[in-house]
Write a protein that holds these residues in place. Structure first.
Motif, PDB file in Angstrom:
ATOM      1  N   GLY A   6       0.767  -1.143   0.140  1.00 45.38           N
ATOM      2  CA  GLY A   6       0.139  -0.062   0.035  1.00 45.38           C
ATOM      3  C   GLY A   6       0.854   1.317  -0.064  1.00 45.38           C
ATOM      4  N   SER A   7       2.006   1.082   0.019  1.00 46.63           N
ATOM      5  CA  SER A   7       2.896   2.394   0.019  1.00 46.63           C
ATOM      6  C   SER A   7       4.308   2.138  -0.703  1.00 46.63           C
ATOM      7  CB  SER A   7       3.323   2.745   1.439  1.00 46.63           C
ATOM      8  OG  SER A   7       3.965   1.858   2.280  1.00 46.63           O
ATOM      9  N   VAL A   8       5.080   3.148  -0.898  1.00 46.46           N
ATOM     10  CA  VAL A   8       6.364   2.987  -1.333  1.00 46.46           C
ATOM     11  C   VAL A   8       7.158   3.792  -0.411  1.00 46.46           C
ATOM     12  CG1 VAL A   8       8.026   3.655  -3.200  1.00 46.46           C
ATOM     13  CG2 VAL A   8       5.534   3.264  -3.769  1.00 46.46           C
ATOM     14  N   LYS A   9       8.341   3.075  -0.046  1.00 45.22           N
ATOM     15  CA  LYS A   9       9.068   3.483   1.227  1.00 45.22           C
ATOM     16  C   LYS A   9      10.660   3.635   0.895  1.00 45.22           C
ATOM     17  CE  LYS A   9       8.227  -0.125   3.904  1.00 45.22           C
ATOM     18  NZ  LYS A   9       8.094  -1.004   4.936  1.00 45.22           N
ATOM     19  N   VAL A  10      11.234   4.906   1.324  1.00 43.05           N
ATOM     20  CA  VAL A  10      12.597   4.974   1.014  1.00 43.05           C
ATOM     21  C   VAL A  10      13.163   5.268   2.351  1.00 43.05           C
ATOM     22  CG1 VAL A  10      14.408   6.555  -0.196  1.00 43.05           C
ATOM     23  CG2 VAL A  10      12.049   6.144  -1.420  1.00 43.05           C
ATOM     24  N   SER A  11      14.151   4.178   2.777  1.00 44.51           N
ATOM     25  CA  SER A  11      14.941   4.381   4.013  1.00 44.51           C
ATOM     26  C   SER A  11      16.193   4.715   3.797  1.00 44.51           C
ATOM     27  CB  SER A  11      14.549   3.288   4.745  1.00 44.51           C
ATOM     28  OG  SER A  11      13.492   2.726   4.501  1.00 44.51           O
ATOM     29  N   VAL A  12      16.970   5.730   4.515  1.00 45.54           N
ATOM     30  CA  VAL A  12      18.140   6.209   4.143  1.00 45.54           C
ATOM     31  C   VAL A  12      19.205   5.696   5.418  1.00 45.54           C
ATOM     32  CG1 VAL A  12      19.745   8.257   3.787  1.00 45.54           C
ATOM     33  CG2 VAL A  12      17.254   8.396   3.156  1.00 45.54           C
ATOM     34  N   LEU A  13      20.138   5.032   4.996  1.00 46.19           N
ATOM     35  CA  LEU A  13      21.317   4.596   5.726  1.00 46.19           C
ATOM     36  C   LEU A  13      22.303   5.538   5.989  1.00 46.19           C
ATOM     37  CD1 LEU A  13      22.312   2.228   7.445  1.00 46.19           C
ATOM     38  CD2 LEU A  13      23.505   1.252   5.397  1.00 46.19           C
ATOM     39  N   SER A  14      22.714   6.296   4.938  1.00 49.02           N
ATOM     40  CA  SER A  14      23.929   7.170   4.961  1.00 49.02           C
ATOM     41  C   SER A  14      23.680   8.280   3.801  1.00 49.02           C
ATOM     42  CB  SER A  14      25.300   6.447   4.746  1.00 49.02           C
ATOM     43  OG  SER A  14      25.225   6.050   3.382  1.00 49.02           O
ATOM     44  N   GLY A  15      24.052   9.331   3.841  1.00 48.70           N
ATOM     45  CA  GLY A  15      24.158  10.567   3.014  1.00 48.70           C
ATOM     46  C   GLY A  15      22.713  11.277   3.066  1.00 48.70           C
ATOM     47  N   VAL A  16      22.497  11.948   1.924  1.00 45.70           N
ATOM     48  CA  VAL A  16      21.062  12.767   1.658  1.00 45.70           C
ATOM     49  C   VAL A  16      20.510  12.283   0.570  1.00 45.70           C
ATOM     50  CG1 VAL A  16      20.234  15.004   1.783  1.00 45.70           C
ATOM     51  CG2 VAL A  16      22.408  14.460   3.052  1.00 45.70           C
ATOM     52  N   VAL A  17      19.104  12.293   0.646  1.00 44.77           N
ATOM     53  CA  VAL A  17      18.107  11.678  -0.482  1.00 44.77           C
ATOM     54  C   VAL A  17      17.231  12.705  -0.345  1.00 44.77           C
ATOM     55  CG1 VAL A  17      16.551   9.904  -1.094  1.00 44.77           C
ATOM     56  CG2 VAL A  17      18.930   9.153  -0.260  1.00 44.77           C
ATOM     57  N   GLU A  18      16.378  13.072  -1.576  1.00 48.26           N
ATOM     58  CA  GLU A  18      15.555  13.944  -2.085  1.00 48.26           C
ATOM     59  C   GLU A  18      14.200  12.966  -2.576  1.00 48.26           C
ATOM     60  OE1 GLU A  18      14.980  18.166  -3.934  1.00 48.26           O
ATOM     61  OE2 GLU A  18      14.533  16.509  -5.434  1.00 48.26           O
ATOM     62  N   VAL A  19      13.289  12.720  -2.124  1.00 50.30           N
ATOM     63  CA  VAL A  19      12.257  12.009  -2.770  1.00 50.30           C
ATOM     64  C   VAL A  19      10.917  13.056  -3.101  1.00 50.30           C
ATOM     65  CG1 VAL A  19      12.538   9.959  -1.451  1.00 50.30           C
ATOM     66  CG2 VAL A  19      11.174  11.869  -0.390  1.00 50.30           C
ATOM     67  N   LYS A  20      10.302  12.681  -4.277  1.00 52.58           N
ATOM     68  CA  LYS A  20       9.198  13.670  -4.902  1.00 52.58           C
ATOM     69  C   LYS A  20       8.324  12.760  -5.388  1.00 52.58           C
ATOM     70  CE  LYS A  20       8.810  16.943  -8.248  1.00 52.58           C
ATOM     71  NZ  LYS A  20       9.393  18.011  -9.602  1.00 52.58           N
ATOM     72  N   SER A  21       6.891  13.155  -5.102  1.00 51.61           N
ATOM     73  CA  SER A  21       5.648  12.508  -5.698  1.00 51.61           C
ATOM     74  C   SER A  21       5.362  12.886  -6.740  1.00 51.61           C
ATOM     75  CB  SER A  21       4.604  12.486  -4.357  1.00 51.61           C
ATOM     76  OG  SER A  21       4.025  13.874  -4.618  1.00 51.61           O
ATOM     77  N   ARG A  22       4.409  12.226  -7.557  1.00 46.62           N
ATOM     78  CA  ARG A  22       3.867  12.690  -8.825  1.00 46.62           C
ATOM     79  C   ARG A  22       3.161  14.040  -8.629  1.00 46.62           C
ATOM     80  NH1 ARG A  22       1.716   7.307  -9.935  1.00 46.62           N
ATOM     81  NH2 ARG A  22       3.048   6.180 -11.093  1.00 46.62           N
ATOM     82  N   ARG A  23       2.542  14.449  -7.346  1.00 46.92           N
ATOM     83  CA  ARG A  23       1.763  15.618  -7.151  1.00 46.92           C
ATOM     84  C   ARG A  23       2.886  16.729  -6.819  1.00 46.92           C
ATOM     85  NH1 ARG A  23      -2.543  13.953  -2.534  1.00 46.92           N
ATOM     86  NH2 ARG A  23      -2.483  16.015  -2.531  1.00 46.92           N
ATOM     87  N   GLY A  24       4.396  16.615  -6.718  1.00 46.15           N
ATOM     88  CA  GLY A  24       5.105  17.338  -6.551  1.00 46.15           C
ATOM     89  C   GLY A  24       5.431  17.395  -5.045  1.00 46.15           C
ATOM     90  N   GLN A  25       4.968  16.895  -4.137  1.00 46.64           N
ATOM     91  CA  GLN A  25       5.433  16.871  -2.835  1.00 46.64           C
ATOM     92  C   GLN A  25       6.891  16.414  -2.856  1.00 46.64           C
ATOM     93  OE1 GLN A  25       2.031  14.376  -1.448  1.00 46.64           O
ATOM     94  NE2 GLN A  25       2.486  15.692   0.440  1.00 46.64           N
ATOM     95  N   LYS A  26       7.685  17.005  -1.620  1.00 48.32           N
ATOM     96  CA  LYS A  26       8.917  16.726  -1.784  1.00 48.32           C
ATOM     97  C   LYS A  26       9.326  16.738  -0.160  1.00 48.32           C
ATOM     98  CE  LYS A  26      11.099  19.021  -5.850  1.00 48.32           C
ATOM     99  NZ  LYS A  26      11.852  20.238  -6.545  1.00 48.32           N
ATOM    100  N   GLU A  27      10.293  15.675   0.086  1.00 47.84           N
ATOM    101  CA  GLU A  27      10.835  15.516   1.318  1.00 47.84           C
ATOM    102  C   GLU A  27      12.400  15.227   1.018  1.00 47.84           C
ATOM    103  OE1 GLU A  27       9.843  16.402   4.310  1.00 47.84           O
ATOM    104  OE2 GLU A  27       7.640  16.028   3.908  1.00 47.84           O
ATOM    105  N   VAL A  28      13.416  15.977   1.939  1.00 50.73           N
ATOM    106  CA  VAL A  28      14.704  15.663   2.191  1.00 50.73           C
ATOM    107  C   VAL A  28      14.988  14.509   3.349  1.00 50.73           C
ATOM    108  CG1 VAL A  28      17.030  16.572   2.295  1.00 50.73           C
ATOM    109  CG2 VAL A  28      15.361  17.794   0.925  1.00 50.73           C
ATOM    110  N   LEU A  29      15.580  13.692   3.091  1.00 55.56           N
ATOM    111  CA  LEU A  29      15.979  12.698   4.096  1.00 55.56           C
ATOM    112  C   LEU A  29      17.520  12.519   4.428  1.00 55.56           C
ATOM    113  CD1 LEU A  29      13.608   9.828   2.272  1.00 55.56           C
ATOM    114  CD2 LEU A  29      12.851  11.479   4.005  1.00 55.56           C
ATOM    115  N   TYR A  30      17.316  12.218   5.656  1.00 57.40           N
ATOM    116  CA  TYR A  30      18.847  12.144   6.150  1.00 57.40           C
ATOM    117  C   TYR A  30      18.935  11.022   6.847  1.00 57.40           C
ATOM    118  CZ  TYR A  30      19.156  17.450   5.559  1.00 57.40           C
ATOM    119  OH  TYR A  30      19.227  18.460   4.847  1.00 57.40           O
TER     120      TYR A  30
END
Length: 344
Positions: free
Chosen positions: A216-240
Motif C-alpha cells: 500500500g506504500s512506497v518506502k525510501v529508508s536512508v542509511l547514509s548521505g542525503v536523499v530527496e524524494v518527490k511524488s507525482r503531485r510535486g510533494q518533496k521531502e529531504v531525508l537524512y
C-alpha cells in the motif's frame, strides 16, 4: 552477474572489474574486497587479470579488444605450458605466471604504441544506448554492479531497468520491487530512481527502496548521505540518515518518519523480520522470500498478527515458529504450503 564462474578473459572484458582496478571507489572497493574474501578460490584469476590490466594500455584508458585479450592469454597459457613443470615436477608458480603475463602484456602495449600514431586522438565511437534489465526471481536475491560503480542488491521478486550507457545529465534507473543502493558519488550527474510513483534523487549515498505492486506504500529508508524524494503531485521531502519517506498509494500523500533498521535493511543480510505484521502480509513475504506458494485453509487465519525474527533460516523453521505462536499447522506438497487452523 555470477563472477564465481568468470575466467581471466571474462574479468578482462568486464567494465565494472576494470573500473575497479583503474579507478576504485569506496563502494566498488568494498564490493570486490568482500567478494574476494568469499571466493578465495578465484584469487589467482583476479590477480592475473589485475596484473594484465595494470601492465597494458588500460593505464591509458584503452580497453583491450576481445581479440587482443585472447591473444595475450594464449601467449600466457603457452608460456605456462612450456614452464608448467620444473625438473622436480612441481607446477609453475602463479607468481612466475604473473610475471610472464606482465611481460606479454607490456609487449602487447608496446606494439599498440607503435601501431597507433601518438599525435592522433583515438576515434570516438558513439554507442547507442540499450535497455538493460536485471531481475531477482522469487526465492532469490541478486547483487548488480552498474556501469558507474553503483552497487544494487535486489530483493526477491524485484527488477531494475536502465539505459546503458546512461543518457543526459543524470543516471536514471527504474525499480520494481525492493532494492538496497550504494550509489557512487558524482556531483555532476545525480542518480535518479523511479519506483511506484516516487522519484528518488541522490548524488552518492546508501538507502533502501521498497515498492512492491501489492504493497500500500512506497518506502525510501536512508542509511547514509542525503536523499530527496518527490511524488507525482510535486510533494518533496529531504531525508537524512535514519529517516524514511513513505508515499501512500491510495492518497498519494508523502510523509517523513523514522524506521526500524532490521525491518527495512535486514533482508539484505538474510534477516526476515516481522513486527505485528498481519498474517496475510507475513505469508506474502514468505512466498517471495522462499519462492513457494502458500494456500490458506480458512479466512480466519488472516485475523492474527505476528512478531518474530529469523536469520538465514529454512522455510520449515520459519513456518514452525509462526504456526506455534499463532496456533496454526502446515503441510507441504512439493512447493505448495497449506496453512490450517490448529484443532484440539
Amino acid at each position: 552477474m555470477n563472477y564465481s564462474e568468470y575466467t581471466v578473459e571474462q574479468f578482462l572484458q568486464d567494465q565494472y572489474f576494470t573500473n575497479w582496478v583503474l579507478r576504485p571507489s569506496r563502494e566498488s572497493d568494498k564490493f570486490w574486497q568482500d567478494w574476494i574474501r568469499q571466493n578465495q578460490k578465484k584469487l589467482p584469476e583476479i590477480e592475473l587479470a589485475r596484473e594484465i590490466i595494470l601492465s597494458t594500455t588500460y593505464k591509458n584508458k584503452h580497453l583491450l579488444s576481445e581479440e587482443d585479450s585472447s591473444s595475450i592469454l594464449e601467449n600466457i597459457m603457452r608460456a605456462q605450458a612450456d614452464l608448467g613443470n620444473d625438473q622436480t615436477g612441481t607446477r609453475f608458480a602463479w607468481g612466475q605466471l604473473l610475471r610472464v603475463a606482465a611481460v606479454v602484456a607490456i609487449v602487447a602495449s608496446v606494439a599498440i604504441y607503435f601501431v597507433v600514431p601518438r599525435e592522433k586522438e583515438p576515434e570516438v565511437v558513439q554507442v547507442a544506448p540499450s535497455t538493460v534489465i536485471k531481475t531477482a526471481e522469487l526465492g532469490q536475491k541478486r547483487t548488480v554492479g552498474l556501469p558507474d560503480g553503483t552497487i544494487v542488491k535486489l530483493n526477491a521478486g524485484s527488477s531494475l531497468s536502465y539505459l546503458q550507457p546512461f543518457e543526459g545529465k543524470e543516471r536514471k534507473v527504474v525499480l520494481e520491487g525492493e532494492a538496497f543502493f550504494e550509489v557512487t558519488k558524482d556531483e555532476n550527474r545525480p542518480f535518479v530512481i523511479e519506483a511506484g510513483g516516487l522519484t528518488t534523487t541522490v548524488l552518492g549515498t546508501s538507502f533502501n527502496i521498497s515498492s512492491y505492486d501489492e504493497a500500500g506504500s512506497v518506502k525510501v529508508s536512508v542509511l547514509s548521505g542525503v536523499v530527496e524524494v518527490k511524488s507525482r503531485r510535486g510533494q518533496k521531502e529531504v531525508l537524512y540518515p535514519d529517516m524514511m519517506g513513505v508515499l501512500y498509494k491510495d492518497t498519494e500523500n508523502l510523509n517523513k518518519t523514522t524506521f526500524n533498521e532490521k525491518e527495512e535493511f535486514g533482508w539484505k543480510d538474510g534477516i526476515i523480520y516481522f513486527k505485528n505484521n498481519p498474517l496475510k502480509e507475513v505469508f506474502k513475504r514468505l512466498e517471495k522470500w522462499y519462492g513457494v506458494s502458500i494456500k490458506l485453509d480458512s479466512d480466519k487465519i488472516l485475523q492474527g498478527t505476528y512478531t518474530g525474527e529469523f536469520k538465514n533460516a529454512s522455510l520449515e523453521k520459519v513456518l514452525e515458529g509462526i504456526c506455534y505462536t499463532s496456533q496454526l499447522t502446515y503441510s507441504v506438497d512439493n512447493e505448495e504450503i497449506t496453512i490450517k487452523l490448529q484443532t484440539n
